[in-house]
Write an enzyme that holds these catalytic residues in place. Structure first.
Site, short mmCIF file in Angstrom:
data_model
loop_
_atom_site.label_atom_id
_atom_site.label_comp_id
_atom_site.label_asym_id
_atom_site.label_seq_id
_atom_site.Cartn_x
_atom_site.Cartn_y
_atom_site.Cartn_z
N GLU A 143 51.60 20.85 59.02
CA GLU A 143 51.43 19.42 59.30
C GLU A 143 51.57 19.13 60.79
OE1 GLU A 143 53.51 15.10 58.22
OE2 GLU A 143 54.59 16.97 57.85
N ASP A 179 49.10 13.71 57.82
CA ASP A 179 49.96 12.53 57.75
C ASP A 179 49.31 11.40 58.56
OD1 ASP A 179 52.10 10.63 58.56
OD2 ASP A 179 53.37 11.98 57.40
N GLN A 205 49.79 12.24 53.58
CA GLN A 205 50.98 11.39 53.55
C GLN A 205 50.69 10.11 54.31
OE1 GLN A 205 53.81 14.27 55.13
NE2 GLN A 205 54.79 14.43 53.13
N GLU A 241 55.61 8.85 52.46
CA GLU A 241 56.69 9.31 53.32
C GLU A 241 57.04 8.21 54.34
OE1 GLU A 241 57.95 13.50 55.39
OE2 GLU A 241 56.09 12.57 56.07
#
Length: 259
Positions: A143, A179, A205, A241
């Site tokens: 990530e 993300d 996310q 998240e």
């Protein structure tokens, strides 16, 4: 319709960690993720998940000593043996709950150190881990995390570097964790980026920016982005998240169409 997973490291923090699983299930979440489950014994972790009625979709490999400032260690040339030993714990927890994804955090590059050497170490450790899961229903994720706000000195902070590393490892077991919050800070142009990278994305996310709170509290147009994921053909999980701006349940209005 995007499938939402509650991140229990950040959500339902009104409750002890073991009690957050049932709370997420009661709120309608069918998926659960967390930073690290290792504070719970494996059997307690498994029982909490089973009691929720949800499935575990993602957690991280042991990140080192989080309280002392570690944010992963898989790229640290001085901690190769430690990372590889800790990977056994990740596999044991994943096997207990049939978790299909493990996030392998690279870590924070110490000032003055050679970034190229850290990248080489990360590639080697990911290749080692990919070999370990070759016959398992487990993917490894990397990530890009923003180095401007949340994690200064984090090694992998942009998608181009993540894709370079994935290419060097050369295993279908290693995929991208995208993300939206981090990439809004570092790169922007979110939907074009997601569309371009979609063949490599294994998990998405979200959080809003600034503040890293729930969608609708910042500048990211999730009312446009979430339906667009369907149009682009993304059928995976979207991990929530984010840090609720208030009480977790009170901030779930944005998700009523998805859970």
């Amino acid at each position: 319709m995007p499938k939402l997973a509650a991140n229990l490291t950040m959500m339902f923090t009104e409750l002890p960690f073991a009690d957050r699983f049932a709370a997420a299930g009661a709120a309608g979440f069918k998926g659960i993720e967390c930073l690290a489950p290792y504070e719970l014994p494996i059997e307690t972790f498994k029982a909490a998940l089973e009691g929720s009625g949800a499935r575990m979709v993602l957690f991280n490999c042991p990140p080192g000593n989080w309280a002392a400032g570690d944010r992963g260690m898989a790229a640290d040339p001085e901690r190769v043996a430690e990372f590889r030993a800790s990977f056994d714990a990740a596999l044991a927890y994943a096997a207990a709950v049939d978790c299909p994804r493990l996030h392998v955090m690279s870590g924070l590059v110490r000032p003055g150190e050679d970034r190229a050497r850290w990248i080489d170490t990360y590639v080697a450790n990911l290749a080692y881990a990919a070999d370990r899961v070759a016959s398992l229903d487990v993917d490894l994720l990397i990530e890009p995390i923003n180095s401007r706000v949340d994690m200064p000195r984090y090694l992998v902070d942009r998608t181009d570097l993540a894709m370079e590393i994935i290419g060097r490892v050369g295993s279908a077991k290693v995929r991208l964790q995208y993300d939206i919050y981090h990439m809004q800070i570092m790169e922007g142009d979110l939907l074009r980026s997601i569309e371009r990278l979609l063949p490599h994305i294994g998990h998405i996310q979200l959080a809003d920016n600034p503040g890293r709170n729930e969608p609708g509290t910042g500048e990211i147009n999730y009312a446009h982005i979430l339906p667009a994921l369907d149009r682009l053909g993304y059928d995976g999980w979207v991990g929530c998240e984010y840090r609720p701006a208030g009480e977790t349940l009170a901030g779930l209005g944005w998700a009523k169409d998805f859970i």
